[in-house]
Design an enzyme around this catalytic site. Structure first.
Site, PDB file in Angstrom:
ATOM      1  N   GLU A  86       0.817  -1.220   0.000  1.00 37.24           N
ATOM      2  CA  GLU A  86       0.000   0.000   0.000  1.00 37.24           C
ATOM      3  C   GLU A  86       0.852   1.271   0.000  1.00 37.24           C
ATOM      4  O   GLU A  86       0.777   2.083   0.939  1.00 37.24           O
ATOM      5  CB  GLU A  86      -0.978  -0.012   1.168  1.00 37.24           C
ATOM      6  CG  GLU A  86      -2.030  -1.084   1.015  1.00 37.24           C
ATOM      7  CD  GLU A  86      -3.168  -0.984   2.034  1.00 37.24           C
ATOM      8  OE1 GLU A  86      -2.983  -0.366   3.086  1.00 37.24           O
ATOM      9  OE2 GLU A  86      -4.251  -1.541   1.751  1.00 37.24           O
ATOM     10  N   GLU A 100      -6.648  -7.936  -1.054  1.00 37.80           N
ATOM     11  CA  GLU A 100      -7.077  -8.067   0.341  1.00 37.80           C
ATOM     12  C   GLU A 100      -8.566  -7.787   0.439  1.00 37.80           C
ATOM     13  O   GLU A 100      -9.093  -6.932  -0.282  1.00 37.80           O
ATOM     14  CB  GLU A 100      -6.372  -7.040   1.242  1.00 37.80           C
ATOM     15  CG  GLU A 100      -4.898  -7.234   1.419  1.00 37.80           C
ATOM     16  CD  GLU A 100      -4.290  -6.153   2.320  1.00 37.80           C
ATOM     17  OE1 GLU A 100      -5.021  -5.557   3.139  1.00 37.80           O
ATOM     18  OE2 GLU A 100      -3.092  -5.891   2.176  1.00 37.80           O
ATOM     19  N   TRP A 144     -10.131  -1.525  12.172  1.00 41.06           N
ATOM     20  CA  TRP A 144      -9.671  -0.132  12.072  1.00 41.06           C
ATOM     21  C   TRP A 144     -10.781   0.812  11.635  1.00 41.06           C
ATOM     22  O   TRP A 144     -10.611   2.025  11.692  1.00 41.06           O
ATOM     23  CB  TRP A 144      -8.474  -0.025  11.114  1.00 41.06           C
ATOM     24  CG  TRP A 144      -8.685  -0.663   9.774  1.00 41.06           C
ATOM     25  CD1 TRP A 144      -8.337  -1.933   9.418  1.00 41.06           C
ATOM     26  CD2 TRP A 144      -9.312  -0.088   8.623  1.00 41.06           C
ATOM     27  NE1 TRP A 144      -8.710  -2.183   8.115  1.00 41.06           N
ATOM     28  CE2 TRP A 144      -9.310  -1.062   7.598  1.00 41.06           C
ATOM     29  CE3 TRP A 144      -9.872   1.164   8.339  1.00 41.06           C
ATOM     30  CZ2 TRP A 144      -9.843  -0.844   6.330  1.00 41.06           C
ATOM     31  CZ3 TRP A 144     -10.405   1.382   7.073  1.00 41.06           C
ATOM     32  CH2 TRP A 144     -10.389   0.390   6.085  1.00 41.06           C
ATOM     33  N   PHE A 159      -7.540  -7.701  16.635  1.00 36.16           N
ATOM     34  CA  PHE A 159      -8.971  -7.995  16.497  1.00 36.16           C
ATOM     35  C   PHE A 159      -9.453  -7.921  15.054  1.00 36.16           C
ATOM     36  O   PHE A 159     -10.650  -7.867  14.799  1.00 36.16           O
ATOM     37  CB  PHE A 159      -9.791  -7.055  17.392  1.00 36.16           C
ATOM     38  CG  PHE A 159      -9.536  -7.279  18.856  1.00 36.16           C
ATOM     39  CD1 PHE A 159      -9.696  -8.545  19.415  1.00 36.16           C
ATOM     40  CD2 PHE A 159      -9.107  -6.239  19.672  1.00 36.16           C
ATOM     41  CE1 PHE A 159      -9.440  -8.765  20.758  1.00 36.16           C
ATOM     42  CE2 PHE A 159      -8.849  -6.452  21.019  1.00 36.16           C
ATOM     43  CZ  PHE A 159      -9.017  -7.716  21.562  1.00 36.16           C
TER      44      PHE A 159
HETATM   45  C1  GLA Z   1      -4.362  -2.853   4.752  1.00 36.17           C
HETATM   46  C2  GLA Z   1      -2.957  -3.448   4.843  1.00 36.17           C
HETATM   47  C3  GLA Z   1      -2.890  -4.722   5.618  1.00 36.17           C
HETATM   48  C4  GLA Z   1      -3.782  -4.678   6.824  1.00 36.17           C
HETATM   49  C5  GLA Z   1      -5.185  -4.384   6.390  1.00 36.17           C
HETATM   50  C6  GLA Z   1      -6.191  -4.404   7.505  1.00 36.17           C
HETATM   51  O1  GLA Z   1      -5.029  -3.153   3.616  1.00 36.17           O
HETATM   52  O2  GLA Z   1      -2.386  -3.647   3.579  1.00 36.17           O
HETATM   53  O3  GLA Z   1      -1.548  -4.909   5.999  1.00 36.17           O
HETATM   54  O4  GLA Z   1      -3.337  -3.716   7.717  1.00 36.17           O
HETATM   55  O5  GLA Z   1      -5.224  -3.106   5.815  1.00 36.17           O
HETATM   56  O6  GLA Z   1      -7.487  -4.227   7.024  1.00 36.17           O
END
Ligand code: GLA
Ligand code: ZN
Length: 664
Positions: free
Chosen positions: A150, A305, A313, A355
């Site tokens: 990212e 993902e 989060w 979590f």
């Molecule tokens: C991002 C990150 C991951 C993880 C996810 C959690 O997409 O790339 O490493 O932290 O968020 O949702």
């Protein structure tokens, strides 16, 4: 470059967190097999274990895991570790740490916060990447390189300032030219030399729009350069597999159009706020992102993902209701993904993501609700491998452009309380989706000639000679829909002089004279000759009709009865001008007319019930039609005879959150 002949199924896996629990690592592989997982992403944040001390490389543990996965039929996407650094590095070389726009250097911690210019960081990354490639470049398990994680953010350190100045020198050659393009006589902001230019800062220059745009372009270019440095190192180490970077939802920090050019495959991380509003609305918003990602290369992409249950989060950690995991996963495939990958396979024990949802949670069981749904999804994907590699074909493109958005939202006027660009794009997108059409979501630089309809909502900043290309598009028979606040400025955010929308007033048959901004809550309406009436808000443009046909006019205010929506024949095509931020119902009706006039047929000829989404992918021989019910109740659709049902229990209807796939 053929990556794999399978639809990838699996996700991020962090065995480095479990090296002292070999029993867990063993169980995980058993569970993966049970859930039909065929791919995991390794190494995303493993640097401190791979190089615990400077120059000491410990790769055996990783090789051992890669071998074991491979012998169990599981492939690997291998990440380079630059998403987070080991502590020794920041301690010894503080230059690797990022400096914020207010000129403060960060301490060690967090992630995704390196200086992308630092020669030391680039060198350290290149070395570890090369080591990884030397060890794994020929390993049959490795199908793809996941470069960093990212990418995002910016660094304002001295090294970055220097690089920015060089970038500017290269772009403008002379300081006079830069002053002209940035319009620096305003407020006496004239620069005398490249050598003292500073990046935008809240304690310095923050009003020069040309500087801010160029800084954002530089940040993208410098990040691309960093990525190229990473890729060169894995190639030097002998790796030949394709590369990707995982992109983010609606991310504005980088122009992905440029990143797309240096990687082989597009991938992105999707975390919609499911169940926050109607599922179908969330699905459409997510669908727009899928289509944006797919359109970057107009090829299948990867869902890198997604969360198997709740993230941790977001403000509220909402569980995915039963069935939604399947709907969200199939949605990615329906929009052109060749994978369903989760973050994460096994839930971590400590720190900030303990979590976050995972395929295997802290209970370590394989009979959880989530595990069962993941397994069911795996079984379905395994049966439908034939979809892999098929393409999404669209006759309609909507321009959703990052540079345009940078400028639009920084312009100071006509509505600092919100211009609603994303929403404007969504209105057109939703309308076409409701009508059952595939849509490409493209940027201003992309070719238009494949399309029958091009929509340009709020295309404020013109670049890449877009006016010439749009003119040619209409002249050759295309249908263009352009909305209010388009064709206002050039690529430095300097207003065009003369008639606007720049270069297109003849094509559109109208020219803008003024734009009125409405207070929050204030509305106007537009009306047509058949008593149609739609509410509108935020922005009402006043235009001079220069030969167009008036479709609708304003209902009130001092511009009552003046033109709001127009159409104009031009060459072999037609251009429509939407001068106002009208409600969704307007677009839903208006686009029925546009598709008819452009002679387009929807994916299905039968009517689609509310809350149902239809998309399609094609191979040389077949068409795969995905029908997804985002309602919480079953719906009926007369699909008999449309095609062979290859997914779904379709008999009397489509269940809540169910996906049906028809093959033709
Ligand atoms: C991002 C990150 C991951 C993880 C996810 C959690 O997409 O790339 O490493 O932290 O968020 O949702
Ligand atoms: Zn820097």
């Amino acid at each position: 470059m053929i990556m794999t002949d399978q639809l990838m199924y699996g996700g991020d896996y962090n065995p480095e967190q479990w090296l002292d629990r070999p029993d867990i690592l063993e169980t995980d592989i058993e569970y993966m097999k049970k859930a039909k997982i065929n791919t995991v992403t390794l190494g995303v944040f493993s640097w401190a274990v791979l190089e615990p001390e400077e120059g000491q490389y410990h790769l055996d543990w990783l090789e051992d895991i890669v071998d074991r996965l491979y012998s169990n039929g599981i492939s690997v996407i291998l990440a380079t570790p630059s998403g987070a650094r080991p502590k020794w590095m920041s301690d010894k070389y503080p230059e690797v740490l990022r400096v914020s726009e207010d000129r403060r250097r960060a301490l060690f911690g967090k992630r995704h916060n390196h200086c992308y210019t630092s020669p030391v960081y680039r060198q350290k990354v290149a070395t570890i990447n090369q080591k990884l490639a030397e060890r794994f470049g020929n390993h049959p398990a490795i199908k793809l390189w996941h470069i960093s994680n990212e990418y995002g953010g910016e660094c304002h350190c001295q090294l970055c300032q220097e690089a920015f100045r060089n970038w500017l020198k290269n772009r403008y050659q002379s300081i006079d030219e830069l002053n002209k393009k940035w319009y620096t006589r305003f407020w006496s902001h004239t620069y005398h030399s490249f050598d003292t230019i500073e990046s935008p800062s809240s304690i310095g220059e923050y009003d020069l729009h040309g500087l801010k745009l160029d800084w954002k372009r530089f940040v993208t270019d410098q990040t691309v350069d960093f990525i190229e440095n990473e890729i060169a190192a894995i190639r030097k180490g002998g790796a030949t597999q394709p590369t990707t970077v995982n992109m983010m939802y609606d991310y504005l920090g980088l122009n992905y159009e440029k990143l797309a050019k240096v990687v082989d495959i597009i991938s992105w991380d999707s975390y919609p706020l499911w169940h926050k509003t109607k599922e179908v609305e969330i699905a459409r918003d997510n669908g727009l992102q899928h289509d944006f990602m797919r359109s970057l290369k107009k090829k299948p992409f990867l869902l890198m993902e997604s969360c198997p249950s709740a993230t941790n989060w977001q403000g509220i950690s909402k569980l995915k209701k039963p069935g939604l995991l399947s709907a969200a996963s199939w949605q990615a495939i329906a929009h052109g993904s060749d994978s369903v990958l989760y973050f994460q396979i096994r839930q971590g024990r400590g720190s900030s993501e303990k979590f976050h949802g995972a395929v295997i949670d802290h209970s370590g069981r394989d009979d959880t609700r989530v595990f069962k749904e993941v397994t069911a999804m795996g079984e379905q994907l395994e049966m439908l491998q034939e979809v892999k590699g098929t393409k999404c074909k669209a006759d309609i493109a909507i321009i959703y452009d990052t540079e345009n958005r940078w400028a639009l939202e920084d312009a100071q006027g006509p509505r600092n309380n919100g211009l609603f660009y994303h929403e404007a794009v969504m209105k057109s997108y939703s309308a076409y989706r409701k009508l059952g059409y595939n849509v490409d979501v493209i940027n201003e630089a992309q070719d238009l000639s494949d399309y029958k309809i091009v929509v340009a909502p709020m295309l404020y900043l013109f670049r890449e000679k877009i006016e010439t290309r749009l003119e040619a598009f209409v002249k050759n028979g295309g249908h263009l829909v352009m909305t209010y606040w388009s064709g206002v400025v050039d690529e430095w955010d300097r207003c065009f002089l003369g008639d606007t929308p720049y270069g297109l007033t003849q094509v559109l048959g109208v020219r803008r004279t003024e734009i009125d901004a409405l207070y929050d809550g204030e509305t106007n309406f537009i009306q047509g000759t058949n008593n149609e009436r739609y509410e509108c808000q935020y922005l009402c443009e006043l235009t001079q009709n220069e030969g167009a046909k008036t479709l609708m006019t304003y209902g009130k205010d001092f511009y009552k009865d003046e033109l709001a929506i127009a159409e104009n024949l031009y060459g072999k095509g037609k251009a429509y001008y939407v001068g106002v931020d009208a409600e969704q119902a307007f677009y839903d009706t208006f686009y029925k007319k546009v598709v008819k006039e452009a002679h387009l047929q929807p994916i299905l000829s039968i009517e689609t019930p509310e809350g149902v989404e239809v998309t399609s992918r094609v191979s040389e021989k077949h068409e795969y039609i995905f029908i997804q019910n985002y309602n919480t109740e079953p719906v009926d659709m007369p699909l008999d005879g449309v095609g062979e049902v290859i997914l779904g229990s379709y008999r009397d209807g489509i269940g809540a959150y169910e996906t049906v796939i028809l093959k033709k």
